[in-house]
Design a protein around this motif. Structure first.
Motif, mmCIF file in Angstrom:
data_model
loop_
_atom_site.group_PDB
_atom_site.id
_atom_site.type_symbol
_atom_site.label_atom_id
_atom_site.label_comp_id
_atom_site.label_asym_id
_atom_site.label_seq_id
_atom_site.Cartn_x
_atom_site.Cartn_y
_atom_site.Cartn_z
ATOM 1 N N LEU A 1 18.983 -21.724 28.653
ATOM 2 C CA LEU A 1 18.683 -20.364 29.103
ATOM 3 C C LEU A 1 18.789 -20.229 30.613
ATOM 4 N N ASP A 2 18.526 -21.320 31.333
ATOM 5 C CA ASP A 2 18.471 -21.260 32.794
ATOM 6 C C ASP A 2 19.781 -20.791 33.420
ATOM 7 N N GLU A 3 20.931 -21.168 32.847
ATOM 8 C CA GLU A 3 22.208 -20.821 33.464
ATOM 9 C C GLU A 3 22.515 -19.330 33.392
ATOM 10 N N PHE A 4 21.812 -18.589 32.544
ATOM 11 C CA PHE A 4 22.012 -17.147 32.461
ATOM 12 C C PHE A 4 21.190 -16.392 33.503
ATOM 13 N N ILE A 5 20.244 -17.062 34.132
ATOM 14 C CA ILE A 5 19.321 -16.412 35.065
ATOM 15 C C ILE A 5 19.751 -16.730 36.491
ATOM 16 N N THR A 6 20.196 -15.697 37.200
ATOM 17 C CA THR A 6 20.672 -15.883 38.575
ATOM 18 C C THR A 6 19.576 -15.647 39.611
ATOM 19 N N LEU A 7 18.398 -15.208 39.166
ATOM 20 C CA LEU A 7 17.260 -15.075 40.088
ATOM 21 C C LEU A 7 16.762 -16.462 40.479
ATOM 22 N N LYS A 8 16.358 -16.610 41.721
ATOM 23 C CA LYS A 8 15.829 -17.881 42.199
ATOM 24 C C LYS A 8 14.581 -17.650 43.031
ATOM 25 N N GLU A 9 13.643 -18.579 42.889
ATOM 26 C CA GLU A 9 12.421 -18.483 43.686
ATOM 27 C C GLU A 9 12.729 -18.709 45.166
ATOM 28 N N ASP A 10 11.977 -18.008 46.000
ATOM 29 C CA ASP A 10 12.069 -18.093 47.462
ATOM 30 C C ASP A 10 13.361 -17.470 47.995
ATOM 31 N N GLU A 11 14.042 -16.635 47.177
ATOM 32 C CA GLU A 11 15.174 -15.857 47.654
ATOM 33 C C GLU A 11 14.777 -14.390 47.740
ATOM 34 N N PHE A 12 15.450 -13.647 48.617
ATOM 35 C CA PHE A 12 15.132 -12.238 48.785
ATOM 36 C C PHE A 12 15.471 -11.452 47.513
ATOM 37 N N TYR A 13 14.660 -10.451 47.254
ATOM 38 C CA TYR A 13 14.914 -9.545 46.131
ATOM 39 C C TYR A 13 16.271 -8.864 46.313
ATOM 40 N N ASP A 14 17.049 -8.799 45.248
ATOM 41 C CA ASP A 14 18.360 -8.149 45.270
ATOM 42 C C ASP A 14 18.575 -7.472 43.920
ATOM 43 N N ASN B 1 32.935 -25.689 37.264
ATOM 44 C CA ASN B 1 32.002 -25.128 38.233
ATOM 45 C C ASN B 1 31.436 -23.807 37.715
ATOM 46 N N LYS B 2 30.151 -23.764 37.439
ATOM 47 C CA LYS B 2 29.529 -22.579 36.855
ATOM 48 C C LYS B 2 29.456 -21.412 37.831
ATOM 49 N N ASP B 3 29.557 -21.692 39.136
ATOM 50 C CA ASP B 3 29.518 -20.602 40.113
ATOM 51 C C ASP B 3 30.735 -19.692 39.986
ATOM 52 N N TYR B 4 31.767 -20.176 39.311
ATOM 53 C CA TYR B 4 32.973 -19.370 39.139
ATOM 54 C C TYR B 4 32.727 -18.190 38.196
ATOM 55 N N PHE B 5 31.772 -18.376 37.279
ATOM 56 C CA PHE B 5 31.489 -17.345 36.292
ATOM 57 C C PHE B 5 30.297 -16.513 36.758
ATOM 58 N N ASP B 6 30.559 -15.614 37.679
ATOM 59 C CA ASP B 6 29.481 -14.812 38.260
ATOM 60 C C ASP B 6 29.091 -13.654 37.347
ATOM 61 N N TYR B 7 30.067 -12.952 36.795
ATOM 62 C CA TYR B 7 29.778 -11.767 35.990
ATOM 63 C C TYR B 7 29.188 -12.136 34.626
ATOM 64 N N SER B 8 29.791 -13.084 33.958
ATOM 65 C CA SER B 8 29.284 -13.520 32.660
ATOM 66 C C SER B 8 29.726 -14.946 32.395
ATOM 67 N N ILE B 9 29.041 -15.598 31.479
ATOM 68 C CA ILE B 9 29.372 -16.969 31.110
ATOM 69 C C ILE B 9 30.289 -16.937 29.891
ATOM 70 N N PRO B 10 31.398 -17.680 29.914
ATOM 71 C CA PRO B 10 32.299 -17.681 28.758
ATOM 72 C C PRO B 10 31.607 -18.174 27.492
ATOM 73 N N LYS B 11 32.099 -17.699 26.359
ATOM 74 C CA LYS B 11 31.604 -18.158 25.064
ATOM 75 C C LYS B 11 32.629 -19.089 24.442
ATOM 76 N N THR B 12 32.132 -20.105 23.768
ATOM 77 C CA THR B 12 32.994 -21.024 23.036
ATOM 78 C C THR B 12 32.930 -20.664 21.560
#
Length: 764
Positions: free
Chosen positions: A290-303, A432-443
């Motif tokens: 589940l973690d890879e779907f969540i782009t929020l991170k602690e100690d980062e500015f709200y966006d 590299n998972k950073d390449y998939f910014d909009y969505s994560i591919p499905k297999t």
């Protein structure tokens, strides 16, 4: 003769318009004149540019517009007057309801109000102290108005500065103002000021200003230093803006509830994983997946963009019914420079297991029709990582709706399919998972088997195996890549009748010989149709299908034996391009001009002489050229009606396909919609097949530079029942160019031989 006909029709048109005009005028009250519109005349300073655009914009803001015309006629007004009569009929009532317009008279026009509207609009554009006069031009039953505008030079920006603000917001606003469009020499424009406020509000929120609002910003213009229509522009914060709106916020804590139920208020077990807290008593969804779907991170500015991205990615898993991200200010955390937020992600799952049963009435491309029962079992979140398992089975019994000896043929089909969809990339190498910014591919993986028994013809057993990926790059772009695509077919129990068909058509027999297809497929889709509010919509899909090359990776002797695991395998490459353009117009974009161009080419090589039958193209039918029955068009100028055998269903295929479609769609009433359309297209072979030669031995099916004269063309109209996007379609079309006929007989609009099409969904 042509000139006489032209004059006759011209006189008829003039006479019709004259009679129609008199018919409208007799309904206009004696003390009224029909308002026919406004003309805006501008006398402007030499520095004023784009006068035509300014006139159009000013005309659009006037409070009353004249009644619209169609081909020079006030049809809406005519239907209104007809409906006001004491005795009217259903047709007049329907026409009035759909197209009728209440008349706009001279007395409805408020000159003073319109002049104030024009003056206000000019001031919004920086043209202050303009003078406006108006005058009606009156005829017996009509009146128009002319507005004469005298426009001085506009006020322009001399300087743009950010006034003093509290810290830390002052530093960020000043930095953002450097990229503003408000530059020295730009004309005063109220719209530009509003857009600038919206831009600053959006970018400040992306910098963490959680409580900021665009209404806190204020522009002030000062002309005191100038006497040549220049001004200083200042950006300020309004007074009494709360402290919490002027500091950025960081996310201090992230809480995730993978199995959230609104009615469940019990305290659950907490687990920390990669600086996030997961709340679940038992593992419903494994945090490492589940973690890879969540782009929020602690100690980062709200966006807000990061928040929206997280919500979209979580929704795409297919496990959750609702995704709700809420932010809570941590009490007493705010300082002079920063505040703290707690992010709570509530995930409400769908029912994990479901069984869906469908009973369908099926129509297929070979004119077979009948009932089909399909049962699908689904398990969402199969391995606690968002996986979806679908097991489906179907049984269908069909009979062929046709004339002659082909009538009465029946078909029994049994199918079983298993599919697992993983909401992540499963690959032997790291991506590299950073390449998939909009969505994560499905297999996607699947196995299926189908048994088809066609009476008096044959039995066909087929199986498929698929492994691939699907990825949404953004809102409009989708990629589908299947590096493993295997298809096996075995033809058996052939009757003497069907064997005779194969013996008479070597091309068809070759396409059934190769039982094994192994290759890869790739498709790129750009689809603006998902945005229904767009006036101009584009759709582009390109598909590549290559088979046979990958077999050598597993069996180096395959190239020599032409077989793999004892099966003859196919080698071919196939490419398609499907382009569509929709132009939406009218009230709520209810009318559409839809166009489509399709081009496809298949090339057999190596182990194959022809592209396998299941991969070939056909033309004609409800999703193709609708004036021709399914698979009845082509290849080329071939006329299958002159043959004595019953092979017409099988042999009308080719390895080249070109099609073009044009359709006008319009609403009728309620859920009923209409269409007028024209289609053109055909299929060909790049290598001629002697079985398609005509009685004189001439080649009919080969693709040549003369293809434009071999297109099957037709036109017609249709009725569509559109219930919240579910469309039942009825189209009736007739051919006006049939390439199978002799050259001097091809151009003939055979309205007495229409083809009826029934289908689900729009054709394109």
């Amino acid at each position: 003769m042509l000139k006489k006909s032209y004059k006759k029709y011209s006189l008829f048109a003039i006479l019709f318009l004259f009679i129609y005009s008199c018919g409208i005028k007799k309904y206009i009250p004696k003390d009224e004149r029909l308002y026919t519109g406004a003309t805006i005349e501008i006398e402007a300073d030499s520095t004023v540019k784009k006068m035509d655009a300014l006139k159009t914009d000013l005309s659009s803001v006037l409070n009353r517009q004249p009644n619209t015309k169609f081909l020079g006629m006030h049809l809406g007004l005519y239907y209104y007057y007809k409906n006001q009569q004491e005795k009217t009929n259903f047709l007049n009532k329907w026409l009035y309801k759909k197209f009728g317009q209440k008349p706009v008279y001279q007395s409805d026009i408020n000159e003073l109000e319109n002049k104030e509207i024009l003056r206000n609009k000019l001031e919004n554009y920086g043209f202050f102290y303009s003078s406006i006069n108006s005058d009606f031009i009156e005829k017996e039953k009509e009146a128009a108005i002319t507005y004469n505008l005298k426009i001085p030079a506009p006020y322009k920006i001399a300087t743009y500065k950010v006034d003093s603000m509290v810290s830390p917001i002052y530093k960020d606003v000043k930095e953002l103002s450097k990229t503003s469009t408000l530059k020295k020499g730009k004309r005063f424009d109220l719209g530009s000021l509003k857009l600038e406020r919206q831009r600053l509000d959006s970018e400040l929120k992306q910098k963490g200003y959680y409580n900021f609002n665009l209404d806190f910003l204020l522009f002030e213009a000062d002309t005191n230093r100038y006497d040549n229509k220049k001004f200083d522009l200042f950006l300020k914060l309004k007074s009494n803006v709360p402290k919490k709106a002027t500091v950025p916020y960081k996310i201090k804590n992230i809480n995730i509830y993978p199995n959230y139920n609104l009615s469940d208020s019990t305290v659950v077990k907490k687990t920390r994983f990669k600086e996030k807290t997961y709340h679940q008593d038992t593992v419903f969804f494994d945090p490492k997946y589940l973690d890879e779907f969540i782009t929020l991170k602690e100690d980062e500015f709200y966006d807000p963009l990061t928040s929206k991205n997280t919500a979209r990615r979580l929704s795409s898993i297919g496990t959750y019914k609702f995704v709700n991200i809420q932010y809570k200010e941590i009490k007493d955390s705010i300082t002079d420079s920063i505040g703290s937020l707690e992010a709570n992600i509530f995930l409400s799952p769908l029912t994990k297991r479901a069984i869906r049963t469908e009973l369908q009435a099926v129509t297929k491309s070979n004119n077979f029709a009948g009932p089909e029962l399909a049962v699908t079992y689904s398990n969402r979140n199969l391995f606690k990582g968002g996986e979806t398992l679908n097991i489906s089975t179907n049984i269908g019994y069909e009979t062929q709706i046709a004339n002659g000896s082909t009538s009465g043929l029946t078909s029994l089909e049994l199918g079983l399919k298993g599919e697992i969809v993983f909401p992540r990339v499963i690959s032997p190498f790291t991506i590299n998972k950073d390449y998939f910014d909009y969505s994560i591919p499905k297999t996607k993986t699947s196995l299926s088997a189908t048994y088809l028994s066609r009476s008096d013809l044959y039995t066909l057993l087929s199986g498929t195996m698929l492994f691939g990926y699907s990825w949404n790059a953004n809102k409009y772009i989708t990629y589908d890549f299947n590096p493993i695509s295997v298809n096996y077919t075995r033809l058996s129990n052939t009757t003497d009748e069907f064997q005779e068909i194969l013996d008479n058509n070597s091309y068809l027999e070759s396409s059934f010989d190769q039982q094994f297809i192994s290759g890869l497929t790739f498709s790129f889709t750009y689809n603006e149709m998902v945005n229904s509010s767009k006036k101009n919509q584009l759709y582009l899909q390109t598909t590549l299908d290559v088979a046979g090359n990958s077999i050598s990776l597993f069996d180096k002797e395959a190239d020599e034996s032409n077989e793999f695991l004892g099966l003859e395998y196919a080698q071919y490459a196939k490419a398609d391009v499907d382009f569509r353009y929709h132009y939406n117009f009218g009230n709520k974009n209810e009318q559409t001009i839809a166009t489509r161009l399709f081009a496809g080419y298949g090339y057999a090589y190596g182990n194959s002489d022809v592209v396998p039958f299941v991969k070939q193209y056909y033309s004609g039918g409800p999703y193709s050229v609708r004036a021709f029955s399914i698979r009845s068009l082509g290849p080329g100028t071939y006329d299958g009606n002159n043959t004595d055998d019953d092979s017409s269903y099988f042999d009308k295929t080719g390895n080249v396909r070109l099609e073009a479609n044009l359709e006008y769609r319009f609403p009728i009433v309620s859920i009923f919609k209409g269409a007028i359309f024209a289609d053109a297209g055909n299929i060909w072979n790049t290598v001629s097949n002697s079985d398609f030669n005509d009685a004189d031995g001439n080649v009919t099916d080969k693709f040549t530079s003369n293809f434009i004269n071999e297109l099957g063309m037709g036109a017609g109209f249709g009725l569509r029942v559109d219930v919240q996007g579910f469309v039942i379609r009825f189209d009736l079309a007739a051919p006006f160019h049939d390439p199978s006929l002799e050259k001097d007989k091809r151009w003939d609009f055979r309205v007495d031989e229409p083809v009826f099409n029934f289908a689900i969904g729009y054709p394109f």
